[in-house]
Design an enzyme around this catalytic site. Sequence first.
Site, PDB file in Angstrom:
ATOM      1  N   ASP A   1       0.822  -1.202   0.000  1.00 48.11           N
ATOM      2  CA  ASP A   1       0.000   0.000   0.000  1.00 48.11           C
ATOM      3  C   ASP A   1       0.862   1.261   0.000  1.00 48.11           C
ATOM      4  OD1 ASP A   1       0.880  -0.171   2.611  1.00 48.11           O
ATOM      5  OD2 ASP A   1      -1.120  -0.205   3.521  1.00 48.11           O
ATOM      6  N   SER A   2       2.187   1.064   0.018  1.00 46.03           N
ATOM      7  CA  SER A   2       3.119   2.174  -0.218  1.00 46.03           C
ATOM      8  C   SER A   2       2.895   2.803  -1.583  1.00 46.03           C
ATOM      9  CB  SER A   2       4.568   1.685  -0.098  1.00 46.03           C
ATOM     10  OG  SER A   2       4.785   0.526  -0.893  1.00 46.03           O
TER      11      SER A   2
ATOM     12  N   ASP B   1      -0.715  -6.220   0.212  1.00 47.64           N
ATOM     13  CA  ASP B   1      -1.180  -5.573   1.439  1.00 47.64           C
ATOM     14  C   ASP B   1      -2.701  -5.498   1.477  1.00 47.64           C
ATOM     15  OD1 ASP B   1       1.046  -4.953   3.004  1.00 47.64           O
ATOM     16  OD2 ASP B   1       1.446  -3.096   1.938  1.00 47.64           O
TER      17      ASP B   1
ATOM     18  N   LYS C   1      -1.044  -9.483   3.383  1.00 50.09           N
ATOM     19  CA  LYS C   1      -0.312  -8.941   4.525  1.00 50.09           C
ATOM     20  C   LYS C   1      -1.218  -8.024   5.325  1.00 50.09           C
ATOM     21  CE  LYS C   1       3.186  -5.899   4.100  1.00 50.09           C
ATOM     22  NZ  LYS C   1       2.778  -4.763   4.988  1.00 50.09           N
TER      23      LYS C   1
ATOM     24  N   GLU D   1      -1.503  -5.601   8.952  1.00 47.18           N
ATOM     25  CA  GLU D   1      -0.822  -4.918  10.054  1.00 47.18           C
ATOM     26  C   GLU D   1      -1.553  -5.197  11.369  1.00 47.18           C
ATOM     27  OE1 GLU D   1      -0.202  -0.789   9.333  1.00 47.18           O
ATOM     28  OE2 GLU D   1       0.721  -1.098   7.363  1.00 47.18           O
TER      29      GLU D   1
ATOM     30  N   GLU E   1       9.236  -3.959  10.899  1.00 48.62           N
ATOM     31  CA  GLU E   1       9.662  -2.662  10.378  1.00 48.62           C
ATOM     32  C   GLU E   1      10.089  -1.731  11.504  1.00 48.62           C
ATOM     33  OE1 GLU E   1       8.116   0.974   7.444  1.00 48.62           O
ATOM     34  OE2 GLU E   1       6.884  -0.824   7.726  1.00 48.62           O
TER      35      GLU E   1
END
EC number: 2.1.2.11
Length: 287
Positions: A58-59, A97, A126, A128, A195
């Site tokens: 999602d960067s 993501d 992925k 978070e 991270e």
Amino acid sequence: MSVHPVEPSAAAPRPALNLPRLRDMAARGEKLAMVTCYDATFAQLLDAAEVDIQLVGDSLGNVVQGQSSTLPVTLEHMAYHTACVARAKRQAWLVTDMPFGSYEASPQQAFESAAALMRAGAQMVKIEGGGDIAHTVRFLVDRGIPVCGHLGLTPQRVHALGGFRIQGRDEAAAAQLKADAAALAQAGAAMLVLELVPSALAREITQAHPEMMTIGIGAGAGTTGQVLVLHDLLGLTSGKRPRFVRDFTREPGSAADAPGLSVAQALRRYVVDVKAGRFPDEAVHGY
């Protein structure tokens, strides 16, 4: 104007990677190289460089859309870019993501979002979060969806964390990160991105959970593998370069006016240096 596809390398392509093969590589001590990818052209280039894992991150909100954070990225955006990458890549394992707002409400919401990404071509999603989303991870894994967790600096929670800062530095925060990692491992997460956490803590988590491959970014050299954002790796970072980033288009210590490497050469150098243990360099990139 014509567009030409990336030429294949002269060597025979390696077989497509899958989860058992990645686990075998990790068990043998081979470092895994992951890079973000958002389109078909770079998917081919990353395959040619033998990048093990392509992450549709999602960067893309930052480096493709020009957003100030990842929060505006939608599930539809992620599915679109996943499909672009999936159509072109042939060898790498493909992780996507789950964007902000696509999984937090309930495990069922997470399943429906993950199913959309898998239909677009993702092979793993992925998410978070730690112990708070462990039940969601288990829900997905039990339904055949491989999951990669993400701990430490979690960009979707950047406002709650107080900005982009190192996580797990004090004893209580480190204990919480270890507990979260254990919860994700117990829930069945096959992979975990760490991270911006201290190198010693990332190494400890990695050693405590050999069943869960760890991928570091600003987490030292003790993880199972490494990931960088494609644009950072290629020296396209805007503003101040984070400490954990290395511009692989430049030879270390080279003069500013020295010729740089091509994109293909830079990607291959990244893979070679990750697998040889030359990147990250704890003295330069670690915390």
